[in-house]
Design an enzyme around this catalytic site. Structure first.
Site, PDB file in Angstrom:
ATOM      1  N   LEU A 109       0.878  -1.161   0.000  1.00  0.00           N
ATOM      2  CA  LEU A 109       0.000   0.000   0.000  1.00  0.00           C
ATOM      3  C   LEU A 109       0.917   1.213   0.000  1.00  0.00           C
ATOM      4  O   LEU A 109       1.868   1.262   0.773  1.00  0.00           O
ATOM      5  CB  LEU A 109      -0.899   0.027   1.242  1.00  0.00           C
ATOM      6  CG  LEU A 109      -2.061  -0.973   1.288  1.00  0.00           C
ATOM      7  CD1 LEU A 109      -2.738  -0.923   2.654  1.00  0.00           C
ATOM      8  CD2 LEU A 109      -3.072  -0.685   0.184  1.00  0.00           C
ATOM      9  N   ASP A 110       0.647   2.181  -0.884  1.00  0.00           N
ATOM     10  CA  ASP A 110       1.560   3.320  -0.945  1.00  0.00           C
ATOM     11  C   ASP A 110       1.421   4.184   0.306  1.00  0.00           C
ATOM     12  O   ASP A 110       0.537   3.974   1.143  1.00  0.00           O
ATOM     13  CB  ASP A 110       1.367   4.122  -2.233  1.00  0.00           C
ATOM     14  CG  ASP A 110      -0.006   4.753  -2.352  1.00  0.00           C
ATOM     15  OD1 ASP A 110      -0.581   5.141  -1.315  1.00  0.00           O
ATOM     16  OD2 ASP A 110      -0.511   4.873  -3.486  1.00  0.00           O
ATOM     17  N   LYS A 111       2.304   5.147   0.437  1.00  0.00           N
ATOM     18  CA  LYS A 111       2.395   5.933   1.664  1.00  0.00           C
ATOM     19  C   LYS A 111       1.079   6.591   2.032  1.00  0.00           C
ATOM     20  O   LYS A 111       0.698   6.654   3.210  1.00  0.00           O
ATOM     21  CB  LYS A 111       3.499   6.993   1.512  1.00  0.00           C
ATOM     22  CG  LYS A 111       3.719   7.850   2.756  1.00  0.00           C
ATOM     23  CD  LYS A 111       4.801   8.883   2.533  1.00  0.00           C
ATOM     24  CE  LYS A 111       4.971   9.766   3.766  1.00  0.00           C
ATOM     25  NZ  LYS A 111       5.993  10.826   3.559  1.00  0.00           N
ATOM     26  N   SER A 113      -1.926   5.582   1.291  1.00  0.00           N
ATOM     27  CA  SER A 113      -3.046   4.651   1.396  1.00  0.00           C
ATOM     28  C   SER A 113      -3.096   4.001   2.771  1.00  0.00           C
ATOM     29  O   SER A 113      -2.109   3.948   3.489  1.00  0.00           O
ATOM     30  CB  SER A 113      -2.953   3.580   0.310  1.00  0.00           C
ATOM     31  OG  SER A 113      -3.013   4.161  -0.981  1.00  0.00           O
ATOM     32  N   ARG A 197      -5.554   5.112  -8.141  1.00  0.00           N
ATOM     33  CA  ARG A 197      -5.240   6.538  -8.222  1.00  0.00           C
ATOM     34  C   ARG A 197      -5.035   6.970  -9.678  1.00  0.00           C
ATOM     35  O   ARG A 197      -5.492   8.040 -10.092  1.00  0.00           O
ATOM     36  CB  ARG A 197      -3.990   6.851  -7.398  1.00  0.00           C
ATOM     37  CG  ARG A 197      -4.168   6.630  -5.898  1.00  0.00           C
ATOM     38  CD  ARG A 197      -2.915   7.010  -5.131  1.00  0.00           C
ATOM     39  NE  ARG A 197      -3.027   6.666  -3.725  1.00  0.00           N
ATOM     40  CZ  ARG A 197      -3.620   7.422  -2.803  1.00  0.00           C
ATOM     41  NH1 ARG A 197      -4.146   8.574  -3.169  1.00  0.00           N
ATOM     42  NH2 ARG A 197      -3.687   7.030  -1.546  1.00  0.00           N
TER      43      ARG A 197
END
Length: 263
Positions: A109-111, A113, A197
């Site tokens: 999960l990106d920063k 999220s 996104r």
């Protein structure tokens, strides 16, 4: 005849046994701390047979750790990596004090999220869960600016070209809408980088918040942010079935909840 499935690179053997990451194993090999069949091996690209070769670290034979399956409610602002060169806080900060063997996140999960992130040392299961051919669903609740309508939802489910890639959501539905923003439920069975996104940006919609709420039959539920829990045996079997593995062969997991401080 050797079973080719047992032949892996030496760093990969460390990872498959749940000892450490491949990068960490490479450092141990270069330092001369690893022996294969009583001979020191310094080549990080050396191949071994996990069924027949004796692999030792500091003179002790490698043994597979018990399988661990863990869920985390990832807070926003943490990066999904073990060591960050920029010194940012990582998801592993949430695992401190749990006395775990080596585990790795299943996907990322990106920063920005949030939500459900699984960890395990079961590398076979992790690979299967990330395989788009297995169609393991991941469900996200996404807050977007503006008012996406039927046309935008249809574009996401029929597929769109973004930066030379075809991005497609398995399902999208409107959860609720306000005057300035709305919440969507998006289901993915593929996991391309920043997929949701990028799809929203291509339609001129800003992603305000992205929360993963389910992986297969495992749901985020009421797990608090920054808190971890061990998956139940039933949950592990469900993941194994969804990934096309023999659930009966899976190791049992602890069913207790490890409470962590909110972050």
């Amino acid at each position: 005849m050797q079973n080719q499935a047992n032949r892996v690179t030496l760093p990969r053997a460390f990872s498959k046994l749940g000892i450490c990451s491949r990068k960490q194993a490479e450092a141990l090999i270069v330092e001369g701390r690893v022996r294969v069949n009583k001979r020191v091996v310094n080549d990080v690209e050396a191949w071994v047979d996990m069924a027949s070769d004796r692999i030792e670290l500091d003179g002790q034979p490698l043994k597979a750790h018990a399988k661990v399956y863990l869920a985390l409610n990832k807070p926003r602002g943490l990066v999904t990596t073990r060591d960050d060169p920029e010194g940012r806080n990582t998801v592993f900060d949430c695992l401190e004090g749990l006395n775990l063997p080596f585990v790795a996140p299943v996907g990322r999960l990106d920063k920005a999220s949030e939500g459900l992130l699984l960890f395990t040392n079961d590398t076979q299961l992790a690979q299967r869960l990330l395989d788009p051919d297995k169609d393991v669903r991941k469900i996200y609740h996404v807050q977007v600016s503006g008012q996406p309508g039927e046309a935008e939802i249809a574009r996401m489910t029929t597929g769109m070209e973004v930066d030379g890639q075809t991005l497609t959501a398995a399902a999208v539905r409107l959860l609720r809408a306000g005057e300035k923003n709305a919440w969507l439920e998006v289901e993915l069975t593929e996991g391309k980088n920043r997929q949701i996104r990028r799809m929203l940006e291509a339609m001129g919609l800003e992603c305000l918040r992205l929360v993963r709420v389910a992986i297969g039959d495992i749901t985020l539920g009421d797990l608090a942010k920054g808190v971890t829990r061990f998956l139940t045996d039933a949950e592990v079997r469900s993941l194994q079935r969804g990934a096309g593995l023999d659930a009966a062969a899976g190791a049992k997991s602890a069913g207790t909840v490890a409470r962590r401080k909110r972050r």
